[in-house]
Design a protein around this motif. Structure first.
Motif, mmCIF file in Angstrom:
data_model
loop_
_atom_site.group_PDB
_atom_site.id
_atom_site.type_symbol
_atom_site.label_atom_id
_atom_site.label_comp_id
_atom_site.label_asym_id
_atom_site.label_seq_id
_atom_site.Cartn_x
_atom_site.Cartn_y
_atom_site.Cartn_z
ATOM 1 N N PRO A 10 0.347 12.399 3.599
ATOM 2 C CA PRO A 10 -0.947 11.753 2.988
ATOM 3 C C PRO A 10 -0.981 10.253 2.744
ATOM 4 O O PRO A 10 -2.208 9.372 2.696
ATOM 5 C CB PRO A 10 -1.096 12.506 1.556
ATOM 6 N N TYR A 11 0.275 9.612 2.574
ATOM 7 C CA TYR A 11 0.389 8.156 2.548
ATOM 8 C C TYR A 11 0.026 7.381 3.662
ATOM 9 O O TYR A 11 -0.637 6.471 3.634
ATOM 10 C CB TYR A 11 1.698 8.006 1.723
ATOM 11 N N ILE A 17 -6.861 5.794 7.876
ATOM 12 C CA ILE A 17 -8.152 6.046 7.609
ATOM 13 C C ILE A 17 -8.859 4.664 7.215
ATOM 14 O O ILE A 17 -9.876 4.438 7.509
ATOM 15 C CB ILE A 17 -8.446 7.332 6.731
ATOM 16 N N SER A 18 -8.022 3.907 6.170
ATOM 17 C CA SER A 18 -8.503 2.942 5.678
ATOM 18 C C SER A 18 -8.589 1.857 6.544
ATOM 19 O O SER A 18 -9.542 0.972 6.641
ATOM 20 C CB SER A 18 -7.711 2.399 4.447
ATOM 21 N N GLN A 92 -9.277 2.621 -9.504
ATOM 22 C CA GLN A 92 -7.632 2.854 -9.626
ATOM 23 C C GLN A 92 -7.395 4.253 -10.299
ATOM 24 O O GLN A 92 -6.461 4.514 -9.994
ATOM 25 C CB GLN A 92 -7.445 1.540 -10.335
ATOM 26 N N ARG A 93 -8.254 4.502 -11.425
ATOM 27 C CA ARG A 93 -7.689 5.700 -11.972
ATOM 28 C C ARG A 93 -7.850 6.808 -10.967
ATOM 29 O O ARG A 93 -6.911 7.642 -11.027
ATOM 30 C CB ARG A 93 -8.796 6.010 -13.316
ATOM 31 N N LEU A 94 -8.907 6.907 -10.209
ATOM 32 C CA LEU A 94 -9.089 8.203 -9.478
ATOM 33 C C LEU A 94 -8.088 8.198 -8.259
ATOM 34 O O LEU A 94 -7.540 9.213 -7.879
ATOM 35 C CB LEU A 94 -10.485 8.310 -8.532
ATOM 36 N N VAL A 95 -7.873 7.023 -7.700
ATOM 37 C CA VAL A 95 -6.450 6.945 -6.615
ATOM 38 C C VAL A 95 -5.513 7.374 -7.387
ATOM 39 O O VAL A 95 -4.515 8.115 -6.833
ATOM 40 C CB VAL A 95 -6.539 5.463 -6.288
ATOM 41 N N SER A 161 -8.753 8.573 -0.882
ATOM 42 C CA SER A 161 -7.388 8.751 -1.171
ATOM 43 C C SER A 161 -7.563 10.388 -2.023
ATOM 44 O O SER A 161 -6.696 11.158 -1.757
ATOM 45 C CB SER A 161 -6.869 8.068 -2.482
ATOM 46 N N VAL A 162 -8.645 10.558 -2.692
ATOM 47 C CA VAL A 162 -8.790 11.961 -3.209
ATOM 48 C C VAL A 162 -9.135 13.038 -2.035
ATOM 49 O O VAL A 162 -8.404 14.091 -2.012
ATOM 50 C CB VAL A 162 -9.998 11.876 -4.167
#
Length: 204
Positions: A10-11, A17-18, A92-95, A161-162
């Motif tokens: 995932p990393y 994707i980014s 940043q919290r969600l990431v 990221s999610v």
């Protein structure tokens, strides 16, 4: 520029994707930290995925640090994190929750696939699974049912990221993550996975 690593990570995938969404040209070299250890080590002796090589040959590692660098290569309209401090903190919290979910998924997979059965410690596994459940419960609670994306009107780093985390956990430990219990997250991930940048970087 070169992205080194397998898209089943995932990393690595969130960086690929980014890059696509920021319209930054790059080449992808799908080297495995296991099967291609020696070849990977010739590029980055630490053998950490993702590894990113800039045009001037600088070798970067850690997906978050790579993405922080990439944000500086594009104009504001192509960046994936908000400029507004409040929106940036939410992003940043969600990431952070998504990365925690990825980390716990990896730990669970290692416990069951790499550690001998007689050496597994069930209280530790229970703790990791509880942390994984907590991360996704928080993300479900913070995903709106009436908005297509988490922050703003277009997909950004939080959505990438999610969604990548959700797809990764579902593919590796589907029994621990139910779409029925996380309908908003499941819908968000489905929307994201239909985007061209996600299709161009399939989890392989």
């Amino acid at each position: 520029m070169r992205l080194i690593g397998m898209l089943d990570s995932p990393y690595v995938r969130r960086v690929g994707i980014s890059l696509a969404m920021m319209e930054i040209p790059f080449t992808h070299e799908p080297l495995s930290v296991f099967a291609d250890y020696a070849a990977f080590g010739e590029i980055n002796p630490v053998v950490k995925a993702p590894t990113f090589v800039t045009d001037d040959g600088t070798v970067l590692m850690d997906s978050t640090l790579i993405l922080d660098h990439l944000e500086r290569l594009v104009p504001p309209l192509r960046r994936l994190t908000p400029e507004d401090p409040k929106a940036h903190a939410r992003c940043q919290r969600l990431v952070g929750l998504a990365l925690a979910a990825c980390e716990k998924t990896v730990q669970i997979v290692y416990e069951h696939k790499l550690r001998p059965a007689e050496k597994r410690h069930q209280p530790w596994i229970d703790r990791i699974e509880a942390q994984l459940a907590a991360a996704y419960a928080q993300l479900e609670a913070e995903t709106a049912a009436d908005a297509p994306w988490l922050i703003g009107e277009r997909p950004g780093q939080a959505d990438i990221s999610v969604a990548v985390a959700w797809t990764f956990t579902r593919s590796m430990t589907a029994e621990l993550l139910s779409p029925e219990q996380h309908p908003r997250l499941a819908a968000l991930a489905a929307r994201a996975e239909a985007l061209p940048a996600f299709i161009a970087c399939p989890r392989s």
